[in-house]
Design a protein around this motif. Structure first.
Motif, short mmCIF file in Angstrom:
data_model
loop_
_atom_site.label_atom_id
_atom_site.label_comp_id
_atom_site.label_asym_id
_atom_site.label_seq_id
_atom_site.Cartn_x
_atom_site.Cartn_y
_atom_site.Cartn_z
N HIS A 63 1.10 -1.25 -0.08
CA HIS A 63 0.08 -0.08 -0.09
C HIS A 63 0.89 1.22 -0.06
O HIS A 63 0.46 2.14 -0.61
N ALA A 64 1.96 1.30 0.66
CA ALA A 64 2.99 2.44 0.81
C ALA A 64 3.42 2.68 -0.65
O ALA A 64 3.38 4.05 -0.82
N ILE A 65 3.70 1.94 -1.41
CA ILE A 65 4.25 2.35 -2.88
C ILE A 65 3.17 3.08 -3.81
O ILE A 65 3.48 3.57 -4.98
N MET A 66 1.73 2.92 -3.40
CA MET A 66 0.77 3.54 -4.25
C MET A 66 0.98 5.22 -4.23
O MET A 66 0.27 5.58 -5.27
N ASN A 67 1.47 5.46 -3.16
CA ASN A 67 1.69 7.22 -3.33
C ASN A 67 3.03 7.68 -2.80
O ASN A 67 3.45 7.58 -1.48
N PRO A 68 3.97 7.47 -3.87
CA PRO A 68 5.35 7.51 -3.52
C PRO A 68 5.67 8.90 -2.94
O PRO A 68 6.72 8.92 -2.26
N THR A 69 4.93 10.11 -2.98
CA THR A 69 5.43 11.10 -2.36
C THR A 69 5.05 11.32 -1.00
O THR A 69 5.38 12.46 -0.27
N HIS A 70 4.24 10.47 -0.29
CA HIS A 70 3.70 10.73 0.97
C HIS A 70 4.24 9.45 1.81
O HIS A 70 4.39 8.34 1.50
N ILE A 71 4.18 9.81 3.22
CA ILE A 71 4.44 8.69 4.37
C ILE A 71 3.10 8.03 4.42
O ILE A 71 1.86 8.53 4.51
N PHE A 72 3.20 6.56 4.23
CA PHE A 72 2.20 5.95 4.52
C PHE A 72 2.27 5.47 6.01
O PHE A 72 3.15 4.73 6.22
N GLU A 73 1.12 5.89 6.81
CA GLU A 73 1.26 5.72 8.15
C GLU A 73 -0.01 5.18 8.54
O GLU A 73 -1.36 5.30 8.48
N ILE A 74 -0.08 4.04 9.49
CA ILE A 74 -1.13 3.47 10.02
C ILE A 74 -1.14 3.44 11.77
O ILE A 74 -0.01 3.08 12.26
N VAL A 75 -1.74 4.26 12.11
CA VAL A 75 -1.63 4.49 13.70
C VAL A 75 -2.13 3.27 14.71
O VAL A 75 -1.41 2.84 15.52
N ASP A 76 -3.54 3.00 14.32
CA ASP A 76 -3.91 1.54 14.55
C ASP A 76 -4.57 0.81 13.79
O ASP A 76 -5.36 0.78 12.90
N ALA A 77 -3.71 -0.34 13.47
CA ALA A 77 -4.10 -1.39 12.69
C ALA A 77 -5.35 -1.92 12.87
O ALA A 77 -6.07 -2.55 11.99
N SER A 78 -5.63 -2.18 14.04
CA SER A 78 -6.93 -2.97 14.37
C SER A 78 -7.87 -2.12 14.04
O SER A 78 -9.38 -2.68 13.82
N GLN A 79 -8.07 -0.63 13.53
CA GLN A 79 -9.18 -0.01 13.27
C GLN A 79 -9.23 0.05 11.85
O GLN A 79 -10.20 0.72 11.38
N ASP A 80 -8.11 -0.60 10.91
CA ASP A 80 -8.05 -0.57 9.49
C ASP A 80 -8.47 -1.84 9.21
O ASP A 80 -7.69 -2.97 9.42
N ILE A 81 -9.76 -1.87 8.25
CA ILE A 81 -10.28 -3.45 7.67
C ILE A 81 -9.23 -3.93 7.10
O ILE A 81 -9.14 -5.08 6.96
#
Length: 684
Positions: free
Chosen positions: A106-124
């Motif tokens: 998922h991170a490489i889908m947006n090369p110019t931004h930091i890909f951050e997941i603060v709470d993985a349990s809240q992300d489906i």
């Protein structure tokens, strides 16, 4: 039981997170960037998917783990169906499947931004993940393709600080620069390897070419000897047969004078005429073959860069007279007149290579005569032209020889091709006029060796003008001054004599000892002498003939017998030394071939000179004449080194051979320079 604490930080083996993956729902396909094919292509260029560890990347992973206070840090590269862990902290695995549950996918889908997941349990997408939080900065190539990510993970939910996220950005660029450096170094190493392979191949090719050239030179040297030797036999036997025909004609004439004119005598006269005709044609055909052989050898030397020019003063006007005499003799056979036009003033003495200059001019004159119709006139014009020298910034005098004919001419679209090897203006030209198509190619190459140029102007059906312009240094000195090449010039005047008399084979240019022609004036005078050597001028002597070819021995022996010499013949150098010893060295001259089995002519000459130095033989120096099939300067120099006095090139005529031996023996009888080698020469 599955936790372990290292320096106060909890670490979980990666296998723990994958322990119950088989119980989870089947993962969905990962997201794919629009430029996936290009992205994967760029990734492959970095050679980052190999298993080899990169210490620099490992240190960056350890550094980001400390800066972000994270138990896990990864440097990943996202391949088509997997995520490769190139450097890692806190994990043992080396890769993971590329699925919808992969953070880096998922991170490489947006090369110019930091890909951050603060709470993985809240992300489906990541609620079943064993990690609680993730932050990753893409590793972006200079062309904008995200090939992987620098990321940190934690087991619990957390928000990374702005400083930590910025550290991810900075270090991801460091990774990108490192990959570019490795790529450049790899390309340079590859280029260096290719260069080394190319150099090795070039060296091998050069060595193979040199070996090929050496083999070609050896082949030409051998073939020259092998071809000239039977050609000498053909020439010699034809000449001897012609002599017998002359005697037979005289006998028939005596019978006719006695009034016997029956049918058999008439038939005999007819047979004699036919025999004479056939023998003359045989001689003519052999001469054409000899010319062709010389052209091929000269062209071969020019191609290999082995043909050199020798610059020295010579008398221009005498050279012109000789060229005119030869070309007129050739023209008379075709009823073509050659006229010399001198545009005065002309220098008396010039400095150039007269040998090659004469060769060029003779080729142009012969072509003009050959292509001119009977009854026409060929104009041979000589003048001095000025040429502006671009390199020296001044006007230079050029000696220009122009040959104009009224022959068939050359079409405009063929003018450039006539200077190419084996090319003539028309394919029918060779059939009609003969020739190999090498003459003009050789003339052009020789003119370039003389720093000159060969030009042509022509109109089809109206004739042609060929001009050779050679830079010269005019020297105005009195005509009485005897100018000739320096004493150490390997071929002296006789090499040019050989070239000048190639087509006037019934005139004997021989022996260039201390009393022989040193300039062109005396050379012209020598052409006017009668070919027949009178009995009064004969000097009898005993000759040791050394030749491995039985036909050549037969021809040379008959020529010597007819000249009044006593002849002893052997087949190689070993037999020659034995014969000399058995006869107490009672010979006046040694005539030897150069290429023979067991002991060649060079070794024989060297052995004779060595024995003379040791004073094991009579004090008077024994003249040695080489009967050779080679006329190269290397051959001349080698003959000079071993003590050979003269070289006479095959095929030879009886007149040339006898004249040479008489001159050599005449100087020896009068004891001229008995212990010093006389000047080597080539007489053809």
């Amino acid at each position: 039981t599955i936790q372990r604490r290292v320096h106060g930080v909890l670490f979980f083996p990666f296998s723990v997170f994958c322990l119950r993956m088989d119980l989870l729902p089947a993962p969905l396909p990962p997201p794919v960037p629009d430029s996936e094919a290009e992205r994967v292509r760029v990734l492959k260029q970095y050679d980052a998917l190999c298993a080899a560890q990169d210490q620099y990347l490992t240190e960056i992973a350890e550094l980001i783990a400390k800066l972000c206070e994270a138990p896990f840090a990864l440097i990943t590269f996202v391949d088509t169906d997997s995520v490769v862990f190139k450097a890692k902290v806190g994990l043992d695995a080396i890769c993971a499947p590329r699925t919808d549950r992969s953070f880096c996918a998922h991170a490489i889908m947006n090369p110019t931004h930091i890909f951050e997941i603060v709470d993985a349990s809240q992300d489906i997408r990541f609620k079943d993940s064993s990690f609680g939080s993730y932050a990753g900065a893409c590793i972006v190539s200079p062309c904008g393709q995200a090939v992987g990510a620098l990321c940190v993970l934690d087991t619990k939910p957390r928000k990374f600080s702005e400083v930590q996220l910025n550290s991810l950005r900075v270090l991801s660029r460091q990774i990108r620069d490192h990959l570019e450096l490795l790529k450049t170094l790899d390309e340079q190493a590859k280029s260096l390897r290719e260069l080394q392979l190319t150099q090795a191949a070039l060296l091998h090719s050069q060595q193979a070419l040199e070996a090929s050239n050496q083999a070609k030179s050896r082949f030409l040297a051998v073939m020259t000897h092998e071809v000239r030797t039977p050609l000498h036999a053909i020439f010699g036997l034809a000449s001897l047969a012609l002599d017998e025909v002359i005697h037979l004609k005289q006998s028939v004439q005596r019978i006719s004078d006695q009034g016997v004119a029956d049918q058999p005598s008439r038939a005999l006269r007819h047979s004699v005429r036919l025999l004479e005709h056939h023998l003359l044609r045989m001689n003519s055909a052999s001469s054409v073959f000899s010319d062709l052989l010389n052209n091929v050898l000269d062209f071969s030397k020019l191609e290999e860069g082995k043909l050199q020019v020798e610059m020295y003063p010579f008398e221009l006007h005498n050279l012109l007279d000789v060229l005119l005499d030869f070309s007129r003799a050739n023209g008379s056979k075709r009823s073509v007149h050659v006229e010399l036009v001198k545009v005065l003033p002309l220098p008396t003495i010039v400095v150039s290579d007269r040998i090659r200059l004469a060769q060029i001019c003779l080729n142009l004159l012969d072509n003009a005569v050959k292509f001119s119709p009977a009854g026409s006139t060929v104009i041979f014009e000589v003048s001095v032209k000025d040429r502006q020298s671009i390199s020296r910034g001044r006007v230079e005098p050029m000696l220009q020889f122009s040959v104009t004919d009224k022959g068939v001419g050359v079409p405009a679209d063929r003018l450039e091709k006539i200077f190419l090897p084996f090319e003539q203006a028309e394919t029918s030209t060779t059939r009609k006029f003969g020739g190999s198509g090498l003459g003009l190619a050789i003339a052009k190459s020789l003119s370039e060796l003389l720093n000159g140029e060969l030009a042509v102007s022509s109109q089809a059906g109206k004739g042609s003008t060929f001009s050779i312009s050679i830079p010269i240094v005019p020297i105005q000195i009195p005509p009485s001054v005897d100018s000739h090449p320096p004493a150490d010039h390997p071929a002296q005047c006789t090499v040019m004599d050989r070239m000048l008399v190639t087509d006037i084979r019934k005139k004997g240019i021989t022996g260039c000892n201390d009393r022989s022609p040193r300039n062109l004036s005396t050379l012209v005078e020598s052409l006017s002498i009668d070919d027949q050597i009178t009995n009064e001028s004969m000097i009898s002597g005993r000759v040791l003939l050394v030749d491995d070819n039985p036909f050549s021995r037969t021809v040379s022996s008959h020529m010597l017998y007819k000249g009044g010499f006593a002849v002893e013949s052997v087949s190689n150098g070993v037999e020659a030394l034995k014969c000399l010893s058995a006869n107490n060295w009672n010979f006046d001259l040694v005539l030897t071939d150069c290429s023979m089995p067991e002991m060649d002519g060079y070794t024989l000459a060297s052995s004779i000179r060595s024995l003379e130095k040791q004073q094991k033989v009579k004090s008077r120096r024994l003249p040695i004449v080489a009967l050779s099939g080679s006329t190269s300067l290397e051959h001349v120099n080698r003959c000079q080194e071993v003590g050979i006095d003269d070289i006479i090139a095959k095929p030879i005529s009886q007149v040339k051979l006898l004249s040479l031996l008489h001159r050599r023996l005449d100087s020896n009888v009068r004891n001229e320079t008995p212990h010093q080698p006389l000047l080597p020469l080539i007489s053809s």
